[in-house]
Design a protein around this motif. Sequence first.
Motif, PDB file in Angstrom:
ATOM      1  N   HIS A  32      53.879  19.969 -18.373  1.00 33.09           N
ATOM      2  CA  HIS A  32      53.159  20.908 -19.237  1.00 33.09           C
ATOM      3  C   HIS A  32      51.724  21.104 -18.756  1.00 33.09           C
ATOM      4  N   THR A  33      51.079  20.001 -18.371  1.00 27.96           N
ATOM      5  CA  THR A  33      49.705  20.093 -17.856  1.00 27.96           C
ATOM      6  C   THR A  33      49.658  20.921 -16.583  1.00 27.96           C
ATOM      7  N   GLN A  34      50.635  20.680 -15.701  1.00 28.69           N
ATOM      8  CA  GLN A  34      50.697  21.432 -14.454  1.00 28.69           C
ATOM      9  C   GLN A  34      50.890  22.922 -14.721  1.00 28.69           C
ATOM     10  N   GLN A  35      51.752  23.255 -15.680  1.00 32.67           N
ATOM     11  CA  GLN A  35      51.967  24.659 -16.024  1.00 32.67           C
ATOM     12  C   GLN A  35      50.689  25.308 -16.545  1.00 32.67           C
ATOM     13  N   LYS A  36      49.949  24.554 -17.378  1.00 36.36           N
ATOM     14  CA  LYS A  36      48.682  25.090 -17.890  1.00 36.36           C
ATOM     15  C   LYS A  36      47.694  25.331 -16.748  1.00 36.36           C
ATOM     16  N   LEU A  37      47.613  24.363 -15.825  1.00 35.98           N
ATOM     17  CA  LEU A  37      46.704  24.515 -14.692  1.00 35.98           C
ATOM     18  C   LEU A  37      47.092  25.720 -13.834  1.00 35.98           C
ATOM     19  N   GLU A  38      48.395  25.891 -13.625  1.00 36.57           N
ATOM     20  CA  GLU A  38      48.846  27.040 -12.840  1.00 36.57           C
ATOM     21  C   GLU A  38      48.531  28.351 -13.553  1.00 36.57           C
ATOM     22  N   GLN A  39      48.663  28.352 -14.895  1.00 33.88           N
ATOM     23  CA  GLN A  39      48.321  29.549 -15.652  1.00 33.88           C
ATOM     24  C   GLN A  39      46.828  29.832 -15.556  1.00 33.88           C
ATOM     25  N   PHE A  40      46.010  28.772 -15.688  1.00 31.99           N
ATOM     26  CA  PHE A  40      44.563  28.947 -15.538  1.00 31.99           C
ATOM     27  C   PHE A  40      44.222  29.486 -14.148  1.00 31.99           C
ATOM     28  N   ALA A  41      44.934  28.952 -13.127  1.00 31.27           N
ATOM     29  CA  ALA A  41      44.673  29.409 -11.756  1.00 31.27           C
ATOM     30  C   ALA A  41      45.018  30.884 -11.595  1.00 31.27           C
ATOM     31  N   ARG A  42      46.134  31.300 -12.200  1.00 33.00           N
ATOM     32  CA  ARG A  42      46.511  32.715 -12.126  1.00 33.00           C
ATOM     33  C   ARG A  42      45.489  33.596 -12.837  1.00 33.00           C
ATOM     34  N   GLU A  43      45.043  33.150 -14.002  1.00 32.13           N
ATOM     35  CA  GLU A  43      44.041  33.925 -14.740  1.00 32.13           C
ATOM     36  C   GLU A  43      42.739  34.004 -13.962  1.00 32.13           C
ATOM     37  N   LEU A  44      42.356  32.861 -13.350  1.00 38.56           N
ATOM     38  CA  LEU A  44      41.134  32.850 -12.551  1.00 38.56           C
ATOM     39  C   LEU A  44      41.263  33.785 -11.352  1.00 38.56           C
ATOM     40  N   GLN A  45      42.444  33.771 -10.717  1.00 34.49           N
ATOM     41  CA  GLN A  45      42.676  34.651  -9.581  1.00 34.49           C
ATOM     42  C   GLN A  45      42.584  36.118 -10.000  1.00 34.49           C
ATOM     43  N   GLU A  46      43.138  36.435 -11.163  1.00 36.09           N
ATOM     44  CA  GLU A  46      43.061  37.810 -11.664  1.00 36.09           C
ATOM     45  C   GLU A  46      41.611  38.203 -11.967  1.00 36.09           C
ATOM     46  N   LYS A  47      40.868  37.274 -12.577  1.00 31.64           N
ATOM     47  CA  LYS A  47      39.465  37.567 -12.881  1.00 31.64           C
ATOM     48  C   LYS A  47      38.653  37.718 -11.601  1.00 31.64           C
TER      49      LYS A  47
ATOM     50  N   GLY B 154      57.855  17.392  -5.070  1.00 33.83           N
ATOM     51  CA  GLY B 154      57.672  18.007  -6.381  1.00 33.83           C
ATOM     52  C   GLY B 154      58.340  17.314  -7.538  1.00 33.83           C
ATOM     53  N   ALA B 155      59.112  16.266  -7.289  1.00 32.93           N
ATOM     54  CA  ALA B 155      59.695  15.515  -8.402  1.00 32.93           C
ATOM     55  C   ALA B 155      58.582  14.833  -9.197  1.00 32.93           C
ATOM     56  N   GLN B 156      58.761  14.744 -10.519  1.00 31.92           N
ATOM     57  CA  GLN B 156      57.727  14.150 -11.357  1.00 31.92           C
ATOM     58  C   GLN B 156      57.645  12.632 -11.197  1.00 31.92           C
ATOM     59  N   ASP B 157      58.795  12.014 -10.932  1.00 32.34           N
ATOM     60  CA  ASP B 157      58.810  10.549 -10.822  1.00 32.34           C
ATOM     61  C   ASP B 157      60.190  10.124 -10.272  1.00 32.34           C
ATOM     62  N   TYR B 158      60.341   8.833  -9.974  1.00 35.84           N
ATOM     63  CA  TYR B 158      61.663   8.307  -9.642  1.00 35.84           C
ATOM     64  C   TYR B 158      61.787   6.911 -10.231  1.00 35.84           C
ATOM     65  N   LEU B 159      63.022   6.557 -10.603  1.00 35.93           N
ATOM     66  CA  LEU B 159      63.295   5.249 -11.176  1.00 35.93           C
ATOM     67  C   LEU B 159      64.497   4.631 -10.473  1.00 35.93           C
ATOM     68  N   LEU B 160      64.450   3.324 -10.297  1.00 33.93           N
ATOM     69  CA  LEU B 160      65.600   2.586  -9.757  1.00 33.93           C
ATOM     70  C   LEU B 160      66.605   2.352 -10.874  1.00 33.93           C
ATOM     71  N   LYS B 161      67.862   2.587 -10.574  1.00 33.59           N
ATOM     72  CA  LYS B 161      68.914   2.356 -11.555  1.00 33.59           C
ATOM     73  C   LYS B 161      69.055   0.852 -11.827  1.00 33.59           C
TER      74      LYS B 161
END
Length: 416
Positions: free
Chosen positions: A133-148, A106-113
Amino acid sequence: MTPGEKNPRIRVLLVEDSPTDVLLARAALRGGHGAEFEVSSADHLQAAIEIVKASPVDVILLDLGLPDVQGMETFVRAHAAMPDIPIVVLSGLGDEEVALQAVHQGAQDYLLKGPTMRDQLPRAIRYAVERHHTQQKLEQFARELQEKNASLEQELSLAREVQQALLPHHYPCFKSVPGEGSCALEFAHRYCPATSLSGDFFDILPLSLHQAGVLICDVMGHGVRAAFIGALTRGLVQQSVALALDPGAFLTSLNHDLAETLKHSEIEAFVTAFYFVADVAERRLRYANAGHPSPMILRRDTGTVDWLRVDRPYRPPLGLRSSTAYRTYEAPLVEHDSIVLFTDGIYEQENAAGEQFGQQRLLEAVSRRLGQPCGTMLDGLVSETRQFSGHDDFTDDVCLVGMDVVTGQPSGTKAA
């Protein structure tokens, strides 16, 4: 970014216990890069958690080797404590494999020091924030779709209950005129929708004490659309009921009304239908067919099963052309005869090899059950078809209706 628009301000929490690496990271985020970075730092994971509780941040830069936790456990605990904040892992050469595991978790990325952070770190942070932010929007859309979907499922469940309620639950009682050798009619049906709603339906019309009208219909397709057309057709039946003693005239009137309604609604659909009138006083069957599979007539006393045939060419289904007229046919109907009506879903069921059950197998299955009343017979037909396909569910809607001509009074009027 448009001219004159300020660079976005990104709050960064750097979780790192090496003073040198802290200086490198701060230097990499100082000035330019298309964003303004406000950097705070913590040298323990627990300290970082306390900082986030007091003041929200936009992104976390996380070293995997801290005084209070090491390795993959660092990310696991950080992500569990701060699940809504994107995390970019800062990795040394020795724990790059662990950093990759963190990305998979679940980490967004990794960088070498090291020196390359100056060019890579600002971009990695901005991308991490945007992806989060995009992931949060997708999760919100998924929740709304699940509710619908849940709301839709409730509505479909209610619609199915209404549809089931419209099927006959108490069969009318029909008998011949009193006297020696009087007969009665008994009915049975089995109804197996392929989805929540079905386009198949049937009705039994009490035309007199000794005359019953039996209608079976199959709407093109299945599901909500088919159920809607079925409900429309069922409603139009009442407009033609005055003609119900004449099957040909009845289907002709029903077809005209349905075709005109669909034309004005610009809906493309059709409905196959078979309708017969059983008269136990005159011992006669009158019937008409609108593109529907021919029912079977069972002559139990002679041990024969045959189709209720009509002359070619067969008349098309209801709803295609308002000018189509249907002809009435007749056949004798005597004690111990039975009629079995069905929709095509029962014989179009396929096995694992893609072979359909077919009308011939259906005829043979009925022939083997000539000694059974229709209720028991229909159960056997459904069971045999399921066994043939290897599935309990049908791929198309299935409706079966049986009528027995029995001697004396009917044994019951409650539908199965």
